[in-house]
Design an enzyme around this catalytic site. Structure first.
Site, mmCIF file in Angstrom:
data_model
loop_
_atom_site.group_PDB
_atom_site.id
_atom_site.type_symbol
_atom_site.label_atom_id
_atom_site.label_comp_id
_atom_site.label_asym_id
_atom_site.label_seq_id
_atom_site.Cartn_x
_atom_site.Cartn_y
_atom_site.Cartn_z
ATOM 1 N N GLU A 1 -5.890 3.652 -5.564
ATOM 2 C CA GLU A 1 -7.254 3.204 -5.849
ATOM 3 C C GLU A 1 -7.861 3.981 -7.016
ATOM 4 O O GLU A 1 -7.568 5.156 -7.199
ATOM 5 C CB GLU A 1 -8.132 3.412 -4.602
ATOM 6 C CG GLU A 1 -7.681 2.593 -3.406
ATOM 7 C CD GLU A 1 -8.574 2.789 -2.174
ATOM 8 O OE1 GLU A 1 -9.596 3.504 -2.265
ATOM 9 O OE2 GLU A 1 -8.223 2.217 -1.124
ATOM 10 N N LYS B 1 0.675 1.464 -4.401
ATOM 11 C CA LYS B 1 -0.671 1.064 -4.832
ATOM 12 C C LYS B 1 -1.573 2.283 -4.712
ATOM 13 O O LYS B 1 -1.417 3.083 -3.790
ATOM 14 C CB LYS B 1 -1.192 -0.086 -3.960
ATOM 15 C CG LYS B 1 -2.655 -0.448 -4.240
ATOM 16 C CD LYS B 1 -3.036 -1.795 -3.640
ATOM 17 C CE LYS B 1 -3.627 -1.769 -2.265
ATOM 18 N NZ LYS B 1 -4.786 -0.865 -2.086
ATOM 19 N N GLU C 1 -11.422 -5.837 -5.020
ATOM 20 C CA GLU C 1 -11.979 -5.970 -3.671
ATOM 21 C C GLU C 1 -13.497 -6.072 -3.707
ATOM 22 O O GLU C 1 -14.183 -5.232 -4.285
ATOM 23 C CB GLU C 1 -11.546 -4.766 -2.805
ATOM 24 C CG GLU C 1 -12.104 -4.856 -1.386
ATOM 25 C CD GLU C 1 -11.399 -3.955 -0.367
ATOM 26 O OE1 GLU C 1 -10.390 -3.314 -0.721
ATOM 27 O OE2 GLU C 1 -11.885 -3.907 0.777
HETATM 28 O O1 KIV Z 1 -5.220 -1.175 2.816
HETATM 29 C C1 KIV Z 1 -5.356 -2.395 2.621
HETATM 30 O O2 KIV Z 1 -5.143 -3.223 3.515
HETATM 31 C C2 KIV Z 1 -5.797 -2.836 1.305
HETATM 32 C C3 KIV Z 1 -6.130 -4.286 1.149
HETATM 33 C C4 KIV Z 1 -7.418 -4.572 1.783
HETATM 34 C C5 KIV Z 1 -6.108 -4.703 -0.263
HETATM 35 O O3 KIV Z 1 -5.885 -2.062 0.406
#
Ligand code: KIV
Length: 277
Positions: free
Chosen positions: A128, A126, A195
């Site tokens: 950002e 993932k 978020e």
């Molecule tokens: O790092 C994390 O826990 C996150 C979540 C809040 C989606 O990115």
């Protein structure tokens, strides 16, 4: 096997894949995602039947005690991911690429993603960001690595935002977010975390995309929900935003247990003869 079975019976269920999430969205079935950072907790969450385990860079906060997610390193994320992957038989394991490991260029982003996949055995990464992250997402997905996006309040940009307040309340920022969500889908993301944005905007974005959205502080119309496990289980007592629901109060429970142990040791009630050799 139906998608209902995939999600509701962890003992017989197939492993959750990015395709499963797509099927859940198509069937209108919400995705349940939680964070995990260690073997023991990940095993419990996986056996409980959670669909996705996120090895979040929130490990920087809840595991390491940093104020932000910025300090955690790629090596530390890989270590947490290895611990989680060893525990998991069912859930899809997604790992956050930490701050500094992908922003500078697509080649570095791919290198970081490959290290995560090779060294931890996780199933996806993932990262950002919107438009600026699209070239990195394209490069990583081209190499066969599934990518989850993350829009709205992106904690790695906290010093640019200056605050953890709700994002995209104003139409200009909301419009950028709508555009970014479509860009991320086109770049190849299999899902997007939204978020801390208004619920109506999250609903809009969720219905405009064919990939699932996973909300945190983004209302009920998202295709799934995620919480930091430490928040959901009531371990982080000082963090109480309105989007967190406490499903347990483990901080109190742990305190009581530890106080009980201390007094048993001090009063010589532990160990007993039965607990001795
Ligand atoms: O790092 C994390 O826990 C996150 C979540 C809040 C989606 O990115």
């Amino acid at each position: 096997m139906s998608t209902e079975t995939v999600r509701n019976d962890p003992s017989t269920a197939k492993r959750v894949t990015t395709q499963t999430l797509q099927e859940l969205k198509a069937a209108g079935l919400p995705v349940a995602m939680l964070t995990a950072y260690d073997y023991t907790s990940a095993r419990i969450l996986d056996r409980a039947g959670v669909d996705v385990l996120l090895v979040g860079d929130s490990a920087s906060n809840v595991m390491a005690g940093h104020e932000t997610t910025l300090p955690i390193t790629l090596e530390q994320m890989i270590y947490h991911a290895q611990c989680v992957v060893r525990a998991v038989e069912h859930a899809l394991v997604v790992v956050d690429l930490p701050f500094g490991s992908y922003q500078s260029n697509a080649k570095k982003a791919l290198y970081s993603a490959i290290r995560v996949m090779k060294e931890s055995g996780a199933h996806a990464v993932k990262l950002e960001g919107g438009q600026a992250a699209a070239p990195m997402i394209k490069r990583i997905t081209k190499a066969g690595i599934p990518v989850m996006g993350h829009l709205g309040l992106t904690p790695q940009s906290i010093y640019r935002f200056g605050t953890y307040k709700v994002r995209a309340r104003e139409e200009t920022e909301a419009e950028v977010l709508r555009r970014d969500a479509l860009l991320l889908e086109r770049a190849g993301c299999f899902a997007i975390v939204l978020e801390k944005i208004p619920a109506t905007l999250a609903a809009d974005v969720s219905s405009s995309l064919s990939i699932p959205t996973i909300g945190i502080g983004a209302g009920s119309a998202c295709d799934g929900q995620v919480l930091v496990t430490h928040d959901a289980l009531g371990l982080t007592t000082e963090f109480n935003p309105r989007f967190v629901r406490h499903y347990a109060n483990l901080a109190d429970e742990m305190t009581r247990a530890v106080e009980h142990y201390i007094s048993d040791v001090r009063e010589r009630r532990f160990p007993t003869e039965d607990e001795s050799y």
